[in-house]
Design a protein around this motif. Structure first.
Motif, PDB file in Angstrom:
ATOM      1  N   LEU A   1      -9.896   1.001  13.274  1.00 47.36           N
ATOM      2  CA  LEU A   1      -9.586   0.709  11.852  1.00 47.36           C
ATOM      3  C   LEU A   1      -9.128   2.322  11.199  1.00 47.36           C
ATOM      4  CD1 LEU A   1     -11.794  -2.201  10.832  1.00 47.36           C
ATOM      5  CD2 LEU A   1      -9.240  -2.164  11.339  1.00 47.36           C
ATOM      6  N   GLY A   2     -10.042   3.328  11.677  1.00 40.67           N
ATOM      7  CA  GLY A   2      -9.681   4.563  11.271  1.00 40.67           C
ATOM      8  C   GLY A   2      -8.528   5.087  11.693  1.00 40.67           C
ATOM      9  N   MET A   3      -8.333   4.734  13.064  1.00 45.93           N
ATOM     10  CA  MET A   3      -6.848   5.266  13.425  1.00 45.93           C
ATOM     11  C   MET A   3      -5.859   4.594  12.576  1.00 45.93           C
ATOM     12  SD  MET A   3      -7.768   5.256  17.513  1.00 45.93           S
ATOM     13  CE  MET A   3      -5.935   5.468  17.833  1.00 45.93           C
ATOM     14  N   ALA A   4      -5.898   3.219  12.362  1.00 43.35           N
ATOM     15  CA  ALA A   4      -4.854   2.593  11.707  1.00 43.35           C
ATOM     16  C   ALA A   4      -4.793   3.134  10.405  1.00 43.35           C
ATOM     17  CB  ALA A   4      -5.386   1.235  11.368  1.00 43.35           C
ATOM     18  N   ALA A   5      -5.991   3.539   9.416  1.00 43.01           N
ATOM     19  CA  ALA A   5      -5.671   4.211   8.268  1.00 43.01           C
ATOM     20  C   ALA A   5      -5.124   5.326   8.114  1.00 43.01           C
ATOM     21  CB  ALA A   5      -7.256   4.289   7.809  1.00 43.01           C
ATOM     22  N   PHE A   6      -5.404   6.058   9.372  1.00 46.07           N
ATOM     23  CA  PHE A   6      -4.587   7.382   9.504  1.00 46.07           C
ATOM     24  C   PHE A   6      -3.180   7.572   9.673  1.00 46.07           C
ATOM     25  CE2 PHE A   6      -3.098  10.783  12.577  1.00 46.07           C
ATOM     26  CZ  PHE A   6      -3.281  11.918  11.496  1.00 46.07           C
TER      27      PHE A   6
ATOM     28  N   LEU B   1      -0.836   4.147   1.926  1.00 36.40           N
ATOM     29  CA  LEU B   1      -2.194   5.203   1.638  1.00 36.40           C
ATOM     30  C   LEU B   1      -3.243   4.013   1.927  1.00 36.40           C
ATOM     31  CD1 LEU B   1      -0.980   7.281  -1.227  1.00 36.40           C
ATOM     32  CD2 LEU B   1      -1.681   7.778   0.962  1.00 36.40           C
ATOM     33  N   THR B   2      -3.254   2.825   1.369  1.00 33.39           N
ATOM     34  CA  THR B   2      -4.242   1.781   1.172  1.00 33.39           C
ATOM     35  C   THR B   2      -4.035   0.722   2.183  1.00 33.39           C
ATOM     36  OG1 THR B   2      -3.648   0.776  -0.601  1.00 33.39           O
ATOM     37  CG2 THR B   2      -5.074   2.592  -0.572  1.00 33.39           C
ATOM     38  N   ALA B   3      -3.429   0.862   3.212  1.00 36.80           N
ATOM     39  CA  ALA B   3      -3.012  -0.492   4.082  1.00 36.80           C
ATOM     40  C   ALA B   3      -4.316  -1.091   4.816  1.00 36.80           C
ATOM     41  CB  ALA B   3      -1.996  -0.283   5.301  1.00 36.80           C
ATOM     42  N   VAL B   4      -5.183  -0.291   5.144  1.00 34.17           N
ATOM     43  CA  VAL B   4      -6.361  -1.157   5.817  1.00 34.17           C
ATOM     44  C   VAL B   4      -7.158  -1.945   4.769  1.00 34.17           C
ATOM     45  CG1 VAL B   4      -8.442  -0.748   6.974  1.00 34.17           C
ATOM     46  CG2 VAL B   4      -6.461   0.596   7.616  1.00 34.17           C
ATOM     47  N   ALA B   5      -7.284  -1.350   3.568  1.00 42.91           N
ATOM     48  CA  ALA B   5      -8.343  -2.036   2.566  1.00 42.91           C
ATOM     49  C   ALA B   5      -7.682  -2.918   2.174  1.00 42.91           C
ATOM     50  CB  ALA B   5      -8.504  -0.813   1.542  1.00 42.91           C
ATOM     51  N   GLY B   6      -6.200  -3.135   1.786  1.00 46.99           N
ATOM     52  CA  GLY B   6      -5.315  -4.190   1.345  1.00 46.99           C
ATOM     53  C   GLY B   6      -5.445  -5.232   2.353  1.00 46.99           C
ATOM     54  N   ALA B   7      -5.005  -4.893   3.662  1.00 50.02           N
ATOM     55  CA  ALA B   7      -5.191  -5.916   4.746  1.00 50.02           C
ATOM     56  C   ALA B   7      -6.598  -6.701   4.927  1.00 50.02           C
ATOM     57  CB  ALA B   7      -4.846  -5.234   6.162  1.00 50.02           C
ATOM     58  N   ASP B   8      -7.748  -6.032   4.750  1.00 50.58           N
ATOM     59  CA  ASP B   8      -8.953  -6.596   4.668  1.00 50.58           C
ATOM     60  C   ASP B   8      -9.086  -7.688   3.778  1.00 50.58           C
ATOM     61  OD1 ASP B   8     -11.829  -6.557   5.935  1.00 50.58           O
ATOM     62  OD2 ASP B   8     -12.133  -6.306   3.678  1.00 50.58           O
ATOM     63  N   VAL B   9      -8.588  -7.449   2.273  1.00 53.64           N
ATOM     64  CA  VAL B   9      -8.517  -8.239   1.342  1.00 53.64           C
ATOM     65  C   VAL B   9      -7.825  -9.579   1.680  1.00 53.64           C
ATOM     66  CG1 VAL B   9      -8.273  -8.662  -1.244  1.00 53.64           C
ATOM     67  CG2 VAL B   9      -9.399  -6.566  -0.482  1.00 53.64           C
ATOM     68  N   VAL B  10      -6.610  -9.189   2.097  1.00 50.79           N
ATOM     69  CA  VAL B  10      -5.568 -10.368   2.124  1.00 50.79           C
ATOM     70  C   VAL B  10      -6.141 -10.986   3.402  1.00 50.79           C
ATOM     71  CG1 VAL B  10      -3.282 -10.989   3.189  1.00 50.79           C
ATOM     72  CG2 VAL B  10      -3.587  -9.076   1.241  1.00 50.79           C
ATOM     73  N   LEU B  11      -6.609 -10.636   4.365  1.00 52.55           N
ATOM     74  CA  LEU B  11      -7.173 -11.361   5.392  1.00 52.55           C
ATOM     75  C   LEU B  11      -8.256 -12.347   4.960  1.00 52.55           C
ATOM     76  CD1 LEU B  11      -7.370 -12.056   8.485  1.00 52.55           C
ATOM     77  CD2 LEU B  11      -9.004 -10.209   8.792  1.00 52.55           C
ATOM     78  N   VAL B  12      -9.365 -11.939   4.373  1.00 52.46           N
ATOM     79  CA  VAL B  12     -10.456 -12.667   3.610  1.00 52.46           C
ATOM     80  C   VAL B  12      -9.937 -13.649   2.792  1.00 52.46           C
ATOM     81  CG1 VAL B  12     -12.396 -12.392   2.272  1.00 52.46           C
ATOM     82  CG2 VAL B  12     -11.928 -10.625   4.053  1.00 52.46           C
ATOM     83  N   VAL B  13      -8.968 -13.323   1.773  1.00 50.42           N
ATOM     84  CA  VAL B  13      -8.543 -14.378   0.871  1.00 50.42           C
ATOM     85  C   VAL B  13      -7.841 -15.430   1.536  1.00 50.42           C
ATOM     86  CG1 VAL B  13      -7.225 -14.891  -0.842  1.00 50.42           C
ATOM     87  CG2 VAL B  13      -8.505 -12.708  -0.943  1.00 50.42           C
ATOM     88  N   LEU B  14      -6.866 -15.056   2.373  1.00 49.11           N
ATOM     89  CA  LEU B  14      -6.039 -16.016   3.249  1.00 49.11           C
ATOM     90  C   LEU B  14      -6.991 -17.251   3.984  1.00 49.11           C
ATOM     91  CD1 LEU B  14      -3.023 -14.236   4.374  1.00 49.11           C
ATOM     92  CD2 LEU B  14      -3.195 -16.090   2.675  1.00 49.11           C
ATOM     93  N   SER B  15      -8.045 -16.469   4.811  1.00 49.57           N
ATOM     94  CA  SER B  15      -8.780 -17.099   5.699  1.00 49.57           C
ATOM     95  C   SER B  15      -9.921 -18.152   4.848  1.00 49.57           C
ATOM     96  CB  SER B  15      -9.816 -16.302   6.622  1.00 49.57           C
ATOM     97  OG  SER B  15     -10.532 -15.446   5.834  1.00 49.57           O
ATOM     98  N   ARG B  16     -10.349 -17.574   3.821  1.00 52.82           N
ATOM     99  CA  ARG B  16     -11.403 -18.296   2.973  1.00 52.82           C
ATOM    100  C   ARG B  16     -10.634 -19.528   2.384  1.00 52.82           C
ATOM    101  NH1 ARG B  16     -15.715 -13.962   0.644  1.00 52.82           N
ATOM    102  NH2 ARG B  16     -16.130 -13.134   2.776  1.00 52.82           N
TER     103      ARG B  16
ATOM    104  N   ALA C   1       4.770  -1.623   6.520  1.00 51.24           N
ATOM    105  CA  ALA C   1       5.095  -2.944   5.930  1.00 51.24           C
ATOM    106  C   ALA C   1       5.285  -3.982   6.812  1.00 51.24           C
ATOM    107  CB  ALA C   1       6.048  -2.848   4.808  1.00 51.24           C
ATOM    108  N   GLY C   2       5.841  -3.638   8.108  1.00 53.44           N
ATOM    109  CA  GLY C   2       5.992  -4.871   8.988  1.00 53.44           C
ATOM    110  C   GLY C   2       5.022  -4.904   9.980  1.00 53.44           C
ATOM    111  N   VAL C   3       4.125  -3.961  10.298  1.00 49.02           N
ATOM    112  CA  VAL C   3       2.984  -4.028  11.209  1.00 49.02           C
ATOM    113  C   VAL C   3       1.630  -4.702  10.691  1.00 49.02           C
ATOM    114  CG1 VAL C   3       1.346  -2.766  12.503  1.00 49.02           C
ATOM    115  CG2 VAL C   3       3.702  -2.180  12.528  1.00 49.02           C
ATOM    116  N   THR C   4       1.516  -4.277   9.210  1.00 42.52           N
ATOM    117  CA  THR C   4       0.273  -4.866   8.652  1.00 42.52           C
ATOM    118  C   THR C   4       0.200  -6.326   8.347  1.00 42.52           C
ATOM    119  OG1 THR C   4       0.214  -2.797   7.302  1.00 42.52           O
ATOM    120  CG2 THR C   4      -0.944  -4.781   6.794  1.00 42.52           C
ATOM    121  N   PRO C   5       1.334  -7.125   8.250  1.00 41.86           N
ATOM    122  CA  PRO C   5       1.401  -8.643   8.199  1.00 41.86           C
ATOM    123  C   PRO C   5       0.997  -9.167   9.630  1.00 41.86           C
ATOM    124  CG  PRO C   5       2.860  -8.024   6.939  1.00 41.86           C
ATOM    125  CD  PRO C   5       2.537  -6.799   7.473  1.00 41.86           C
ATOM    126  N   VAL C   6       1.743  -8.654  10.577  1.00 40.24           N
ATOM    127  CA  VAL C   6       1.360  -8.969  11.929  1.00 40.24           C
ATOM    128  C   VAL C   6       0.068  -8.924  12.370  1.00 40.24           C
ATOM    129  CG1 VAL C   6       2.222  -8.628  14.320  1.00 40.24           C
ATOM    130  CG2 VAL C   6       3.847  -8.475  12.480  1.00 40.24           C
TER     131      VAL C   6
END
Length: 363
Positions: free
Chosen positions: A276-281, A228-243, A304-309
């Motif tokens: 990103l809207g299509m990904a959330a949908f 349900l919240t894959a896009v929002a979670g992916a954004d946070v993980v991406l920012v945390v890892l990169s920083r 769960a598999g596509v999001t980390p990729v």
């Protein structure tokens, strides 16, 4: 049915009107997004919160849609979180205060009766994460509103399937208010959500999702809530890892979010929001189908598999100045220096009758 249509239409129109009306006062009061090169007022969040609360409260007052205790408590807690976000927009509160305040509100409204104390505490932590993640999504025009609308419709469908009409009606009004806000937030945006609106939307969506999924299996619950919240979670993980990998402090703002990296790949602002809207949908659709038992829980593994990729792939996108531009600039500068060095010294003798302005213009 008629009340739902009337409430959604009213919320959409009111949110669109108030977001426009609040724009000028927000500019005069300095309630603007400081991350932008141009002053972008944060009147959209105030409009979404006011419209959602007023329309839902009017339905209860008129007797068209009575609010039970859980929905009323959730609306009060969401309003408190919105006020906290508004304070952060005005006075730049540190992130820890937002996290603590959201966690306290989440611990007050999660259903401990269905989850137990350990499960309730875990749910409160997840609600806090989602609320902060939605605030992080407000880094690009049209993104937080688009993802919020799609997620609200998905969670409302799950609530309606569980005959939780109060929660379904609340999220329907929220989705309509966010749609009205998007009329002014689509790139190029004229208003933004800010912490007030984004924390409010993320908090409501997360609490309702946890309440709807209470009583189901833990493993499937984790998969559905993640989808349900894959896009929002992916954004946070991406920012945390990169920083972390770059050695930058987490609170320091930088153009390293999902939409920023997609823009670096050549997409326009509208294209990044649509993608990103299509990904959330896609994630919301999988979660709803699994909740309705129309597909098996194995479908959650796709999300769960596509999001980390996607996260690992976007981490390879540079967020600094374009290397090509630096090379072009240095090459251009060196060629100019070379041309200047080749000019004969005699040409440097300029008549004293030539004014300095002409020398600069013609030089």
């Amino acid at each position: 049915m008629l009340y739902g249509i009337a409430a959604a239409t009213t919320a959409l129109l009111l949110a669109a009107v108030l977001a426009a009306l609040f724009r000028v006062p927000a500019l005069r009061l300095g309630l603007v997004d400081r991350r932008r090169q141009r002053p972008l007022p944060l009147s959209g969040g105030v409009a979404v919160v006011l419209v959602t609360c007023l329309v839902v409260a009017a339905g209860d007052w008129l007797g068209a849609a009575r609010l039970d205790g859980e929905v009323r408590d959730l609306l009060v807690a969401g309003a408190a979180i919105a006020v906290l976000g508004l304070v952060a927009d005005v006075w730049r509160l540190k992130a820890r205060f937002l996290v603590v305040g959201t966690a306290v509100a989440a611990a007050w409204v999660v259903p401990y009766g269905d989850l137990g104390v350990p499960g309730g505490m875990l749910a409160a932590g997840w609600v806090t994460f989602v609320a902060v993640a939605f605030r992080s999504l407000d880094h690009a025009d049209g993104l937080a509103g688009t993802v919020g609308v799609l997620t609200a419709f998905g969670v409302a469908a799950c609530a309606a399937a569980e005959v939780m009409d109060g929660f379904a009606g609340l999220l329907s009004v929220l989705a309509a208010a966010l749609t009205g806000f998007l009329m002014h937030n689509w790139p190029p945006a004229r208003v933004a959500l800010g912490g007030c609106g984004s924390l409010f939307a993320g908090f409501l969506l997360a609490v309702v999702a946890v309440t709807v999924r209470a009583g189901h299996g833990l493993g499937v619950n984790l998969g559905v809530l993640f989808a349900l919240t894959a896009v929002a979670g992916a954004d946070v993980v991406l920012v945390v890892l990169s920083r972390r990998l770059a050695g930058r402090p987490l609170p320091r703002r930088a153009p390293d979010h999902l939409a920023h990296r997609l823009r670096r790949l050549g997409l326009t602002g509208q294209g990044a929001a649509v993608l990103l809207g299509m990904a959330a949908f896609a994630g919301v659709l999988v979660a709803v189908l699994v909740h309705l038992r129309w597909v098996g829980a194995q479908a959650l593994w796709w999300v769960a598999g596509v999001t980390p990729v996607v996260v690992l792939g976007l981490m390879r996108v540079s967020v600094g100045p374009a290397r090509g531009r630096r090379q072009v600039a240095s090459t251009h500068g060196s060629s100019q220096r070379a041309r200047v060095s080749q000019v004969p010294k005699a040409s440097a003798r300029v008549s004293s009758q030539v004014r300095p302005q002409l020398r600069v213009r013609n030089g």
